[in-house]
Design a protein around this motif. Structure first.
Motif, PDB file in Angstrom:
ATOM      1  N   ASN A 376      24.738 -23.800 -11.496  1.00  0.00           N
ATOM      2  CA  ASN A 376      25.816 -22.741 -11.119  1.00  0.00           C
ATOM      3  C   ASN A 376      27.082 -23.512 -10.857  1.00  0.00           C
ATOM      4  OD1 ASN A 376      23.912 -20.596 -10.992  1.00  0.00           O
ATOM      5  ND2 ASN A 376      23.511 -21.009  -8.629  1.00  0.00           N
ATOM      6  N   THR A 378      30.819 -24.678  -9.664  1.00  0.00           N
ATOM      7  CA  THR A 378      31.618 -24.696  -8.461  1.00  0.00           C
ATOM      8  C   THR A 378      32.985 -24.012  -8.563  1.00  0.00           C
ATOM      9  OG1 THR A 378      32.358 -26.987  -8.893  1.00  0.00           O
ATOM     10  CG2 THR A 378      30.271 -26.713  -7.825  1.00  0.00           C
ATOM     11  N   THR A 403      21.392 -19.398 -11.711  1.00  0.00           N
ATOM     12  CA  THR A 403      21.252 -17.742 -11.309  1.00  0.00           C
ATOM     13  C   THR A 403      22.503 -17.253 -11.134  1.00  0.00           C
ATOM     14  OG1 THR A 403      21.315 -18.681  -8.804  1.00  0.00           O
ATOM     15  CG2 THR A 403      19.219 -18.219  -9.863  1.00  0.00           C
ATOM     16  N   ALA A 404      23.756 -18.185 -11.367  1.00  0.00           N
ATOM     17  CA  ALA A 404      25.120 -17.524 -11.299  1.00  0.00           C
ATOM     18  C   ALA A 404      25.469 -16.890 -12.682  1.00  0.00           C
ATOM     19  CB  ALA A 404      26.095 -18.631 -10.675  1.00  0.00           C
ATOM     20  N   GLU A 406      24.524 -14.347 -15.819  1.00  0.00           N
ATOM     21  CA  GLU A 406      23.836 -13.201 -15.927  1.00  0.00           C
ATOM     22  C   GLU A 406      24.006 -12.624 -17.513  1.00  0.00           C
ATOM     23  OE1 GLU A 406      24.054  -9.962 -13.191  1.00  0.00           O
ATOM     24  OE2 GLU A 406      26.131  -9.529 -13.769  1.00  0.00           O
ATOM     25  N   TRP A 428      34.077 -13.521 -14.930  1.00  0.00           N
ATOM     26  CA  TRP A 428      33.742 -13.516 -13.583  1.00  0.00           C
ATOM     27  C   TRP A 428      33.884 -12.112 -12.875  1.00  0.00           C
ATOM     28  CZ3 TRP A 428      30.812 -16.062 -10.139  1.00  0.00           C
ATOM     29  CH2 TRP A 428      31.001 -16.033  -8.874  1.00  0.00           C
ATOM     30  N   THR A 432      29.793  -8.792  -7.850  1.00  0.00           N
ATOM     31  CA  THR A 432      28.398  -9.224  -8.153  1.00  0.00           C
ATOM     32  C   THR A 432      28.391 -10.800  -8.136  1.00  0.00           C
ATOM     33  OG1 THR A 432      28.765  -9.701 -10.637  1.00  0.00           O
ATOM     34  CG2 THR A 432      27.745  -7.363  -9.596  1.00  0.00           C
ATOM     35  N   SER A 433      29.509 -11.340  -7.694  1.00  0.00           N
ATOM     36  CA  SER A 433      29.516 -12.870  -7.856  1.00  0.00           C
ATOM     37  C   SER A 433      28.626 -13.598  -9.107  1.00  0.00           C
ATOM     38  CB  SER A 433      28.815 -13.446  -6.524  1.00  0.00           C
ATOM     39  OG  SER A 433      29.837 -13.083  -5.370  1.00  0.00           O
ATOM     40  N   LYS A 434      28.910 -13.013 -10.101  1.00  0.00           N
ATOM     41  CA  LYS A 434      28.118 -13.525 -11.284  1.00  0.00           C
ATOM     42  C   LYS A 434      29.038 -13.906 -12.484  1.00  0.00           C
ATOM     43  CE  LYS A 434      23.797 -12.455  -9.776  1.00  0.00           C
ATOM     44  NZ  LYS A 434      22.845 -13.968  -9.560  1.00  0.00           N
ATOM     45  N   TRP A 435      28.758 -14.780 -13.385  1.00  0.00           N
ATOM     46  CA  TRP A 435      29.572 -15.214 -14.791  1.00  0.00           C
ATOM     47  C   TRP A 435      28.711 -14.151 -15.735  1.00  0.00           C
ATOM     48  CZ3 TRP A 435      34.073 -17.267 -15.013  1.00  0.00           C
ATOM     49  CH2 TRP A 435      34.479 -18.343 -14.030  1.00  0.00           C
TER      50      TRP A 435
END
Length: 441
Positions: A376, A378, A403-404, A406, A428, A432-435
């Motif tokens: 994940n 930073t 997990t970051a 998707e 980003w 959802t705080s996802k890439w």
């Protein structure tokens, strides 16, 4: 043959024909002394010298060796010494008249005018009868015996001019026997006398009326005049009264203090303050002051320039020539501006790698040698921030993701394609705080 007239007689004369036209008759010529026939030969004649001699004349005589074959001529003269010529003949030159020798020198008299130098011996030929006592104006200095060995001392020499006197004085040597000091202008002195006198100078009371062109009056300390002068005073504070009535009064001044006019007739000092402050004018007729926060409306950048004016547009907003300058916190729109992406390049990672999203817009791996896990990232990305990952394997390499990361309609790739470069695009999502993977190529 032809008849030629000679002393009322007719003498037979032989005629020839001219070589010009082979017609014109031309007589032969006979030498009247030898009786020989003279003939014109092309290119000139030739012959042999049978005897050579030298005639003595004008002070020069000579002799000839082998005069009948190959004569060698030697010239000589019976005149001795230095020779002089008059354009026709030579004769012996006269010492002291025609030249100055280093042996006999120059004899001075009242009738002949001679030019001498410091190296010309003057007195070697003077006799006692030629030394006469005339006037003090013609007196010579005492001369050393070593310089003029024939005389012990000269007092007077006739015919000595001032120019010769100066050169003669320069030749002399002597010893100081006494020294005296004349009292004048308030200065007196004394001497111990002898060959090496010691002088003592005494200054009397001096009351000058002018110093360097300025009038000086003792007691009132008043200076008047136009000439420039420097006056040095002893320590402690001093008061100087100028001619215009203004005055300077300073006490306890420090390095860095400034002087300014506190009125039309007086001056005072402005004490220096802490570093970083600037001098600000409050306007005509008002004393200046230091300020840590000076205020100006505009600034002209560049010496003597008016094309770069820095001004305030609004609170916290600057403008150059009226155009607002974007800042980090402003919301200005940038047009036609290039932003170079931030990136990291590496050859290969052993098992995993972690991307700093605050420092990278691209992450490039050029020769991955084994399977690779992307941990994940930073950092504190913002909504919509973009990240591109490019992986080139040395063969097909397995890829796994933290997990970051998707998938979306675009799946996360699980392997590289042999040795081709694989480009993977992410955006980003703050909600959802996802890439989110948006492209694979």
């Amino acid at each position: 043959m032809s008849e030629a007239s000679r002393d009322q007689n007719h003498v037979p004369t032989a005629l020839g024909v001219s070589s010009v036209d082979s017609v014109t008759p031309t007589p032969f010529v006979v030498n009247p002394v030898t009786g020989r026939l003279l003939t014109d030969v092309s290119g000139g004649g030739s012959g042999t010298v049978t005897d050579v001699s030298v005639v003595t004349a004008n002070g020069i005589s000579g002799s000839v060796a082998t005069s009948t074959t190959t004569p060698a001529i030697t010239l000589s003269t019976t005149i001795t010494g230095i020779l002089k010529g008059n354009g026709t003949a030579i004769s012996a030159a006269t010492d002291g008249t025609d030249y100055l020798s280093s042996t006999t020198g120059l004899k001075l008299d009242q009738t002949s005018a001679q030019t001498i130098t410091n190296d010309t011996p003057i007195f070697n030929t003077l006799t006692a009868s030629e030394l006469v006592a005339t006037t003090a104006a013609k007196k010579l200095q005492s001369l050393a015996v070593a310089t003029y060995p024939s005389l012990t001392e000269l007092s007077y020499v006739k015919g000595v001019t001032s120019s010769i006197q100066t050169q003669i004085n320069a030749k002399g040597a002597g010893t100081v026997t006494a020294v005296s000091v004349a009292t004048a202008n308030g200065v007196s002195g004394s001497s111990s006398g002898g060959a090496t006198p010691a002088l003592t100078i005494t200054l009397g009371a001096i009351t000058p009326t002018t110093v360097n062109g300025n009038t000086f009056t003792t007691g009132s300390s008043t200076y008047t005049g136009t000439a420039a002068a420097i006056y040095t005073f002893p320590g402690a504070s001093k008061t100087i009264a100028a001619n215009d009535g203004s005055n300077w009064t300073f006490t306890s001044q420090a390095i860095g203090d400034l002087v300014y006019a506190s009125s039309t007739t007086a001056f005072t000092r402005l004490a220096a303050v802490a570093a970083g402050q600037v001098l600000v004018s409050a306007g005509i007729g008002t004393a200046p002051a230091y300020s840590a926060n000076p205020s100006v409306t505009t600034l002209e950048l560049g010496a003597g320039q008016t094309d770069t004016t820095l001004s305030r547009s609004a609170a916290g907003v600057l403008a150059v020539e009226g155009v607002v300058i974007p800042s980090i916190s402003s919301t200005n729109t940038l047009t036609n501006k290039r932003v170079n992406p931030r990136f990291t390049t590496a050859t290969s990672y052993t098992t995993s790698t972690t991307i700093d999203s605050d420092a990278n817009d691209q992450y490039i791996i050029t020769a991955q040698a084994g399977a690779l896990l992307f941990n994940n990232p930073t950092g504190t990305p913002v909504d919509g921030q973009k990240l591109i990952i490019a992986v080139t394997g040395t063969a097909a390499r397995a890829l796994t993701w933290g997990t970051a990361f998707e998938a979306s309609t675009v799946a996360l790739p699980t392997t590289t394609v042999t040795t081709a470069r694989l480009n993977i695009g992410f955006i980003w999502r703050a909600d959802t705080s996802k890439w989110v993977c948006v492209a694979v190529a």
